[in-house]
Design an enzyme around this catalytic site. Structure first.
Site, mmCIF file in Angstrom:
data_model
loop_
_atom_site.group_PDB
_atom_site.id
_atom_site.type_symbol
_atom_site.label_atom_id
_atom_site.label_comp_id
_atom_site.label_asym_id
_atom_site.label_seq_id
_atom_site.Cartn_x
_atom_site.Cartn_y
_atom_site.Cartn_z
ATOM 1 N N ASN A 43 0.837 -1.193 0.000
ATOM 2 C CA ASN A 43 0.000 0.000 0.000
ATOM 3 C C ASN A 43 0.878 1.251 0.000
ATOM 4 O OD1 ASN A 43 0.570 -0.898 2.674
ATOM 5 N ND2 ASN A 43 -1.124 0.253 3.535
ATOM 6 N N GLU A 45 0.301 5.185 0.654
ATOM 7 C CA GLU A 45 -0.658 6.192 1.115
ATOM 8 C C GLU A 45 -0.255 7.591 0.666
ATOM 9 O OE1 GLU A 45 -1.147 5.433 5.321
ATOM 10 O OE2 GLU A 45 -2.357 3.648 4.890
ATOM 11 N N CYS A 54 -4.035 0.659 -2.562
ATOM 12 C CA CYS A 54 -3.964 -0.591 -1.805
ATOM 13 C C CYS A 54 -2.842 -1.471 -2.363
ATOM 14 C CB CYS A 54 -5.274 -1.350 -1.912
ATOM 15 S SG CYS A 54 -6.603 -0.691 -0.898
ATOM 16 N N GLU A 56 -2.997 -4.592 -3.162
ATOM 17 C CA GLU A 56 -3.479 -5.434 -4.268
ATOM 18 C C GLU A 56 -3.422 -4.667 -5.586
ATOM 19 O OE1 GLU A 56 -4.857 -4.896 -1.362
ATOM 20 O OE2 GLU A 56 -6.061 -6.578 -0.662
ATOM 21 N N CYS A 87 -10.162 -5.200 0.184
ATOM 22 C CA CYS A 87 -11.290 -4.278 0.362
ATOM 23 C C CYS A 87 -12.239 -4.416 -0.831
ATOM 24 C CB CYS A 87 -10.791 -2.843 0.505
ATOM 25 S SG CYS A 87 -10.294 -2.077 -1.056
ATOM 26 N N CYS A 90 -10.798 -3.419 -4.172
ATOM 27 C CA CYS A 90 -9.790 -4.357 -4.685
ATOM 28 C C CYS A 90 -10.424 -5.655 -5.167
ATOM 29 C CB CYS A 90 -8.712 -4.609 -3.635
ATOM 30 S SG CYS A 90 -7.581 -3.206 -3.531
HETATM 31 N N1 THU Z 1 -5.272 -1.730 2.481
HETATM 32 C C1 THU Z 1 -4.672 -2.479 1.500
HETATM 33 O O1 THU Z 1 -3.602 -2.145 1.007
HETATM 34 N N2 THU Z 1 -5.302 -3.613 1.098
HETATM 35 C C2 THU Z 1 -6.440 -4.082 1.640
HETATM 36 O O2 THU Z 1 -6.942 -5.098 1.196
HETATM 37 C C3 THU Z 1 -7.084 -3.380 2.750
HETATM 38 C C4 THU Z 1 -6.541 -2.043 3.069
HETATM 39 C C5 THU Z 1 -4.579 -0.522 2.936
HETATM 40 C C6 THU Z 1 -5.210 0.777 2.548
HETATM 41 C C7 THU Z 1 -4.641 1.709 3.585
HETATM 42 O O3 THU Z 1 -3.356 2.140 3.170
HETATM 43 C C8 THU Z 1 -4.465 0.832 4.813
HETATM 44 O O4 THU Z 1 -4.502 -0.510 4.342
HETATM 45 C C9 THU Z 1 -5.526 1.023 5.871
HETATM 46 O O5 THU Z 1 -6.785 0.897 5.352
#
Ligand code: THU
Length: 133
Positions: A43, A45, A54, A56, A87, A90
């Site tokens: 991920n 941010e 994310c 994925e 999520c 994704c």
């Molecule tokens: N996140 C992912 O990278 N993949 C997921 O399947 C769930 C959430 C990340 C997004 C954000 O940077 C952090 O996790 C918190 O939500």
């Protein structure tokens, strides 16, 4: 079902590289292309929160950039204690490249917690105009 150690190791490495200064929640993902190769992502941010990626999404981008358009296996990893699970967005991203029977492993760094078929995560997926690749 167990995931191969190489896939777990890649997701661990990706998780360690996550750029997550806002949530502090590091996520690593690995997808296997139809060519057998593994592609990792973490991920990424952003101070404008909705702009973040994310793990994925990053892994899928790496796979597509390498010329692959089919996913045969997925692994998503978090450090815990929250259950790793793709999520909603994704799930739709994965649907573009993954069929219903593709295994999705949800893992902590030291173990697979659960393996499900992708179709269980996104039943009745929206596929209007999908090329069917
Ligand atoms: N996140 C992912 O990278 N993949 C997921 O399947 C769930 C959430 C990340 C997004 C954000 O940077 C952090 O996790 C918190 O939500």
């Amino acid at each position: 079902m167990s995931a191969d150690p190489e896939m777990l190791a890649l997701a661990r490495q990706m998780m360690a590289r996550a750029y997550a200064p806002y949530s502090n929640f590091h996520v690593g993902a690995a997808v296997r292309g139809a060519n057998g190769k593994l592609y990792g992502g973490c991920n990424v941010e952003n101070s404008a929160y909705p702009v973040g990626n994310c793990a994925e999404a990053s892994a899928i981008s790496a796979m597509v950039a390498d010329g692959q358009a089919r996913i045969t296996e997925v692994l998503v990893m978090t450090p815990g204690p929250d259950m790793p699970s793709p999520c909603g967005s994704c799930r739709q991203r994965l649907r573009e490249f993954a069929a219903e029977d593709v295994p999705v492993h949800m893992a902590f760094p030291d173990r697979i917690l659960k393996t499900v078929k992708f179709g269980e995560l996104l039943p009745y997926a929206f596929v209007h105009g999908h090329p069917g690749n």
